[in-house]
Design a protein around this motif. Structure first.
Motif, PDB file in Angstrom:
ATOM      1  N   CYS A   1      55.022  43.267  44.970  1.00 24.53           N
ATOM      2  CA  CYS A   1      54.656  44.375  44.083  1.00 24.53           C
ATOM      3  C   CYS A   1      53.886  43.855  42.874  1.00 24.53           C
ATOM      4  CB  CYS A   1      55.918  45.112  43.638  1.00 24.53           C
ATOM      5  SG  CYS A   1      55.624  46.478  42.497  1.00 24.53           S
ATOM      6  N   ILE A   2      54.399  42.822  42.247  1.00 25.72           N
ATOM      7  CA  ILE A   2      53.740  42.271  41.058  1.00 25.72           C
ATOM      8  C   ILE A   2      52.413  41.614  41.421  1.00 25.72           C
ATOM      9  CG2 ILE A   2      53.954  40.544  39.221  1.00 25.72           C
ATOM     10  CD1 ILE A   2      56.941  41.179  39.142  1.00 25.72           C
ATOM     11  N   VAL A   3      52.360  40.952  42.573  1.00 28.81           N
ATOM     12  CA  VAL A   3      51.108  40.333  43.028  1.00 28.81           C
ATOM     13  C   VAL A   3      50.011  41.388  43.179  1.00 28.81           C
ATOM     14  CG1 VAL A   3      49.986  39.234  45.005  1.00 28.81           C
ATOM     15  CG2 VAL A   3      52.128  38.314  44.129  1.00 28.81           C
ATOM     16  N   VAL A   4      50.354  42.528  43.748  1.00 28.85           N
ATOM     17  CA  VAL A   4      49.372  43.591  43.945  1.00 28.85           C
ATOM     18  C   VAL A   4      48.996  44.258  42.625  1.00 28.85           C
ATOM     19  CG1 VAL A   4      48.958  45.819  45.064  1.00 28.85           C
ATOM     20  CG2 VAL A   4      50.133  44.006  46.314  1.00 28.85           C
ATOM     21  N   ILE A   5      49.951  44.371  41.729  1.00 27.11           N
ATOM     22  CA  ILE A   5      49.717  45.078  40.465  1.00 27.11           C
ATOM     23  C   ILE A   5      48.820  44.300  39.501  1.00 27.11           C
ATOM     24  CG2 ILE A   5      50.967  45.449  38.282  1.00 27.11           C
ATOM     25  CD1 ILE A   5      52.861  47.198  39.658  1.00 27.11           C
ATOM     26  N   LEU A   6      48.951  42.992  39.484  1.00 23.52           N
ATOM     27  CA  LEU A   6      48.243  42.208  38.471  1.00 23.52           C
ATOM     28  C   LEU A   6      46.719  42.423  38.467  1.00 23.52           C
ATOM     29  CD1 LEU A   6      50.253  38.852  38.465  1.00 23.52           C
ATOM     30  CD2 LEU A   6      50.174  40.614  36.688  1.00 23.52           C
ATOM     31  N   PRO A   7      46.030  42.426  39.618  1.00 29.09           N
ATOM     32  CA  PRO A   7      44.583  42.696  39.560  1.00 29.09           C
ATOM     33  C   PRO A   7      44.256  44.086  39.026  1.00 29.09           C
ATOM     34  CG  PRO A   7      45.206  41.726  41.669  1.00 29.09           C
ATOM     35  CD  PRO A   7      46.474  42.088  40.973  1.00 29.09           C
ATOM     36  N   ILE A   8      45.102  45.051  39.345  1.00 31.03           N
ATOM     37  CA  ILE A   8      44.886  46.402  38.828  1.00 31.03           C
ATOM     38  C   ILE A   8      45.028  46.415  37.314  1.00 31.03           C
ATOM     39  CG2 ILE A   8      45.700  48.787  38.879  1.00 31.03           C
ATOM     40  CD1 ILE A   8      46.719  48.269  41.707  1.00 31.03           C
ATOM     41  N   CYS A   9      46.027  45.704  36.817  1.00 31.65           N
ATOM     42  CA  CYS A   9      46.221  45.611  35.369  1.00 31.65           C
ATOM     43  C   CYS A   9      45.028  44.952  34.696  1.00 31.65           C
ATOM     44  CB  CYS A   9      47.502  44.835  35.062  1.00 31.65           C
ATOM     45  SG  CYS A   9      49.012  45.687  35.541  1.00 31.65           S
ATOM     46  N   ALA A  10      44.444  43.964  35.352  1.00 35.32           N
ATOM     47  CA  ALA A  10      43.262  43.298  34.796  1.00 35.32           C
ATOM     48  C   ALA A  10      42.098  44.279  34.662  1.00 35.32           C
ATOM     49  CB  ALA A  10      42.866  42.112  35.675  1.00 35.32           C
ATOM     50  N   VAL A  11      41.937  45.145  35.660  1.00 29.04           N
ATOM     51  CA  VAL A  11      40.872  46.150  35.598  1.00 29.04           C
ATOM     52  C   VAL A  11      41.146  47.151  34.483  1.00 29.04           C
ATOM     53  CG1 VAL A  11      39.771  48.041  36.841  1.00 29.04           C
ATOM     54  CG2 VAL A  11      40.269  45.899  38.029  1.00 29.04           C
ATOM     55  N   LEU A  12      42.391  47.600  34.381  1.00 26.73           N
ATOM     56  CA  LEU A  12      42.752  48.551  33.323  1.00 26.73           C
ATOM     57  C   LEU A  12      42.457  47.973  31.943  1.00 26.73           C
ATOM     58  CD1 LEU A  12      46.181  49.998  34.561  1.00 26.73           C
ATOM     59  CD2 LEU A  12      43.921  51.059  34.703  1.00 26.73           C
ATOM     60  N   PHE A  13      42.731  46.683  31.785  1.00 29.10           N
ATOM     61  CA  PHE A  13      42.531  46.043  30.479  1.00 29.10           C
ATOM     62  C   PHE A  13      41.035  45.875  30.184  1.00 29.10           C
ATOM     63  CE2 PHE A  13      42.247  42.655  27.405  1.00 29.10           C
ATOM     64  CZ  PHE A  13      43.325  42.886  26.571  1.00 29.10           C
ATOM     65  N   CYS A  14      40.309  45.337  31.146  1.00 30.41           N
ATOM     66  CA  CYS A  14      38.898  44.986  30.897  1.00 30.41           C
ATOM     67  C   CYS A  14      37.978  46.204  30.896  1.00 30.41           C
ATOM     68  CB  CYS A  14      38.421  43.978  31.937  1.00 30.41           C
ATOM     69  SG  CYS A  14      39.301  42.395  31.876  1.00 30.41           S
ATOM     70  N   ALA A  15      38.320  47.210  31.668  1.00 26.95           N
ATOM     71  CA  ALA A  15      37.445  48.382  31.781  1.00 26.95           C
ATOM     72  C   ALA A  15      38.028  49.601  31.064  1.00 26.95           C
ATOM     73  CB  ALA A  15      37.212  48.705  33.255  1.00 26.95           C
TER      74      ALA A  15
END
Length: 443
Positions: free
Chosen positions: A321-335
């Protein structure tokens, strides 16, 4: 579901079982999130008042989700445990009792219409926003029994390991929701959004009714059960703590909205929070999907008396779950700025929404941790511990600090976003710790 599929959760490789459960659940969350975001997108084009209006109704809907959670959490756990133990008759009886309770609680929810002004007054909603929200609220309440019934069907099917049927229902219903929003909302405003919502709920129940005829539950050879007090008591004994968690969480959200409304830029803050949580759901949906899978894995394996497998399955689910979430969180932060700009034309609303997304991106992995380990406790039949933790972190931490810093101290809305983020961190750490401690005691 054939006999081979019946054993996938309790006997096959855990990675295979997890993927078989989590992937359809994740796709379902993506579909549902697309529906929420699509509605916010089309309504957002109408203006910040309309956006704040659906956010206002969303808070009442979240409050009413208490009545949904009261049934769905217990239904999934009991169906999973019965199915894992080979008691298919019991799983079918759970489904019938859950459907009965969901309709009853759904009808009871209609009384909220007469309390709307009291609730909105407590939230400090602007009069213009209240007037705009009324028709949408009425449509939401009238169709709530249908939504509740569909949720109960989906909960039981998830419990027996059937994630594909809820995915199918969500896909079709969301397609209807988005299609009608795209055509009706620009033409009829928030009335069009209300019509889209009601129609999608009717479609969901109709498809569930058709799919249940082919469900393995319908093939169980057993006497018809019209009413079973024992099953209703079991559902309520597990569902009441889960419902209390949803209730206090929803009330906390209502109070949080009221605090935001009392800030100098209250309407912009509420609109930004509405936009932020809908965009954030791109990450939150992953956690929900893995939590669904975890509850089924734990419930069925405990039903089969395989506690160690349930323990290992929980941590497999949490890790991925955390592995999948981390890239999404990166997008939320950067974009964050770009994403916020897609949902609002008001500069202040965009600024607040973008900042919220950056904070949420940091906190989301901890929310995920709380959801998977909390779902494991629920699958084991412990609905009280997750409820207590969620209630305490909101009412003893997040709300008091928001009041002290933002209302009394005069700090900006952005401080409130950080308080929400830290609350997520605490909830995750405390829930995971409670899971470890309590699980070792029960083995």
């Amino acid at each position: 579901m054939d006999s081979k599929a019946d054993g996938i959760v309790v006997s096959s490789d855990l990675k295979r079982a997890l993927s078989a459960l989590a992937l359809p659940a994740l796709l379902m969350q993506i579909v549902q999130t697309a529906g929420w975001l699509g509605e916010a997108y089309f309504v957002g084009k109408l203006g910040k008042v309309e956006t704040a209006a659906i956010g206002l109704v969303g808070e009442i809907s979240w409050l009413l989700s208490t009545l949904t959670t009261l049934v769905t959490v217990s239904a999934t756990t009991l169906a999973a445990q019965r199915w894992g133990a080979g008691d298919k008759f019991g799983a079918k009886a759970v489904m019938l009792a859950a459907a009965q309770q969901s309709v009853f609680f759904g009808i009871f929810a209609l009384t909220v219409w007469f309390l709307r002004d009291l609730i909105w007054g407590a939230m400090g909603a602007a009069e213009e926003v209240r007037k705009t929200a009324q028709l949408y609220l009425l449509a939401s309440l009238l169709s709530f029994p249908l939504m509740n019934l569909a949720a109960s069907f989906g909960a039981v099917l998830r419990g027996i390991g059937d994630m594909k049927t809820p995915l199918l229902v969500s896909t079709v219903a969301t397609g209807v929701h988005l299609g009608l929003n795209a055509t009706l909302t620009p033409a009829f405003g928030i009335s069009g959004a209300a019509a889209a919502l009601v129609t999608s709920r009717v479609v969901a129940v109709a498809i569930f009714a058709l799919c249940l005829k082919r469900s393995p539950l319908n093939s169980v050879s057993s006497p018809f059960i019209g009413w079973s007090s024992d099953y209703h008591r079991e559902l309520l004994s597990l569902g009441i703590p889960a419902g209390a968690q949803a209730l206090f969480w929803s009330l906390a959200s209502v109070v949080f909205f009221s605090l935001l409304n009392r800030l100098p830029d209250g309407t912009a803050a509420v609109a930004a929070f509405t936009i932020g949580i809908r965009i954030e759901s791109a990450a939150f949906m992953v956690a929900i999907a893995f939590a669904m899978a975890t509850q089924t894995i734990v419930g069925q394996n405990i039903g089969a008396n395989r506690w160690r497998r349930a323990w290992i399955g929980t941590w497999h689910s949490t890790f991925w779950c955390i592995v999948v979430i981390l890239p999404i969180c990166a997008v939320l932060f950067c974009a964050s700025d770009w994403l916020a700009g897609k949902f609002s034309t008001d500069p202040l609303t965009k600024s607040y929404a973008a900042y919220y997304l950056r904070v949420a991106a940091i906190a989301e992995p901890f929310w995920a941790l709380s959801m998977t380990t909390g779902a494991a406790l629920q699958g084991a039949g412990d609905t009280r511990t997750p409820a207590l933790i969620a209630i305490l972190t909101q009412w003893l931490f997040a709300l008091p600090l928001t009041y002290v810093f933002c209302i009394l101290g005069g700090h900006s809305t952005k401080v409130a976003w950080w308080i929400v983020g830290v609350s997520g961190f605490l909830t995750g750490i405390i829930t995971a710790t409670a899971f470890i401690v309590l699980w070792r005691r029960r083995r």
